[in-house]
Scaffold this motif. Structure first.
Motif, mmCIF file in Angstrom:
data_model
loop_
_atom_site.group_PDB
_atom_site.id
_atom_site.type_symbol
_atom_site.label_atom_id
_atom_site.label_comp_id
_atom_site.label_asym_id
_atom_site.label_seq_id
_atom_site.Cartn_x
_atom_site.Cartn_y
_atom_site.Cartn_z
ATOM 1 N N TYR A 267 0.843 -1.208 0.000
ATOM 2 C CA TYR A 267 0.000 0.000 0.000
ATOM 3 C C TYR A 267 0.875 1.255 0.000
ATOM 4 N N ARG A 295 -7.084 1.597 -6.887
ATOM 5 C CA ARG A 295 -7.277 0.154 -7.054
ATOM 6 C C ARG A 295 -6.564 -0.619 -5.950
ATOM 7 N N ALA A 296 -5.348 -0.187 -5.641
ATOM 8 C CA ALA A 296 -4.588 -0.863 -4.591
ATOM 9 C C ALA A 296 -5.302 -0.771 -3.252
ATOM 10 N N ILE A 299 -8.199 -3.207 -3.095
ATOM 11 C CA ILE A 299 -7.736 -4.597 -2.964
ATOM 12 C C ILE A 299 -7.147 -4.844 -1.577
ATOM 13 N N TYR A 300 -6.418 -3.867 -1.074
ATOM 14 C CA TYR A 300 -5.706 -4.011 0.205
ATOM 15 C C TYR A 300 -6.624 -4.338 1.368
ATOM 16 N N LEU A 303 -8.164 -7.922 1.609
ATOM 17 C CA LEU A 303 -7.090 -8.885 1.858
ATOM 18 C C LEU A 303 -6.614 -8.810 3.306
#
Length: 318
Positions: A267, A295-296, A299-300, A303
């Motif tokens: 990140y 986007r990161a 997603i981060y 997860l």
């Protein structure tokens, strides 16, 4: 129950719409789904701390009620911002901005969902959870939403209601505010800033057109870019130690700590790459860097929560 923008939208005349699709937009289904994921993680971890199954029917009903309140607050948000939304390309096709859903219709749906959902939560779980959920909706609609047109501090203020869902999930399971629940709140609070800085930079012209102040609205674009990057980097850096808090509280094991560190570094890496907007604020590379960070961030978070749940103390699988 804060909002985010991840896609451009075209004007209302460019595509047909149905009432079902309009409701999905009015209730911000994708954002509501993220709220359920974060609240569900808090509920799951709280249940494990209590030694009860997180898959109980009452728990599922509680998460549905949280979703109902989230949908209601989204409708009220769009009722307040219908004129602002009409000025911006990415929101002009929203049903209230385009006039397909009336103000009365939206208000009735919003108030009904918000208050009935909160009341049901208080009845089905505990008074604390119902109260926190209602306060979250009030903070988002009555405080954060109006501030968006007044000051960039709205991002900081809005991060509070945006970070409450996992704590609400925890209190639904435990009935009280405890440090693990506060740790979950802190993770969501810090995570939002790089996420919102990326959104603000991607849509800064649109936000300016609508009078929304998400990033610094300064005559010097490069200075505005620098201010945006500094904020994003600061929070991305402290995201790593904050994300390790559940491990220090023995909510999770060492595997989560390793996963959180790796994810946090990733990140931070995307946030460092986001810093290229300072060199050339108006370039395509600048927009791409902001898009990649957005986007990161999306997603981060899932997860991180998945790693937390998989390595939770007292977990019911593995």
């Amino acid at each position: 129950m804060a909002t985010s923008a991840t896609t451009d939208h075209v004007l209302a005349s460019a595509k047909p719409s149905s009432l079902l699709a309009d409701y999905a937009t009015l209730f911000k289904v994708r954002i509501s789904t993220m709220v359920i994921i974060t609240a569900g993680a808090g509920f799951y971890l709280g249940c494990l701390r209590s030694g009860i199954s997180p898959f109980q029917v009452d728990g599922i009903k509680a998460l549905v009620a949280i979703a109902v309140v989230t949908c209601g607050s989204s409708a009220l948000n769009q009722a307040l911002e219908r004129k602002t939304d009409a000025l911006m390309r990415r929101t002009a096709d929203r049903p209230m901005a385009a006039g397909r859903i009336s103000l009365t219709h939206g208000l009735v749906l919003g108030f009904t969902a918000t208050f009935l959902g909160s009341a049901y939560l208080a009845y089905a779980t505990n008074l604390l959870t119902g109260t926190l959920t209602l306060l979250t909706a009030i903070g988002y609609v009555a405080i954060y939403t109006p501030l968006k047109r007044v000051t960039t501090i709205n991002t900081f203020i809005g991060a509070f209601p945006g970070a409450l869902p996992p704590l609400i999930g925890w209190t639904a399971a435990r009935g009280l505010i405890e440090w693990p629940g506060v740790a979950l709140f802190a993770i969501l609070f810090v995570w939002q800033f790089p996420h919102f800085m990326a959104i603000g930079w991607m849509y800064r012209e649109d936000y300016t057109r609508g009078g929304i102040r998400l990033t610094p609205n300064l005559p010097n674009t490069q200075y505005a870019a620098l201010s945006t990057v500094v904020q994003a980097l600061f929070y991305a850096a402290i995201m790593i130690p904050v994300s390790l808090w559940p491990a220090t509280l023995h909510v999770t094991g060492s595997l989560y700590a390793v996963a959180a560190t790796i994810l946090g570094l990733g990140y931070l890496w995307f946030t460092i790459r986001f810093a290229r907007i300072v060199a050339d604020p108006d370039s395509e590379a600048s927009r791409k860097a902001a898009r990649n960070l957005l986007r990161a961030s999306v997603i981060y978070l899932p997860l991180l929560l998945a790693a937390m749940m998989l390595d939770a103390k007292g977990r019911l699988f593995f």
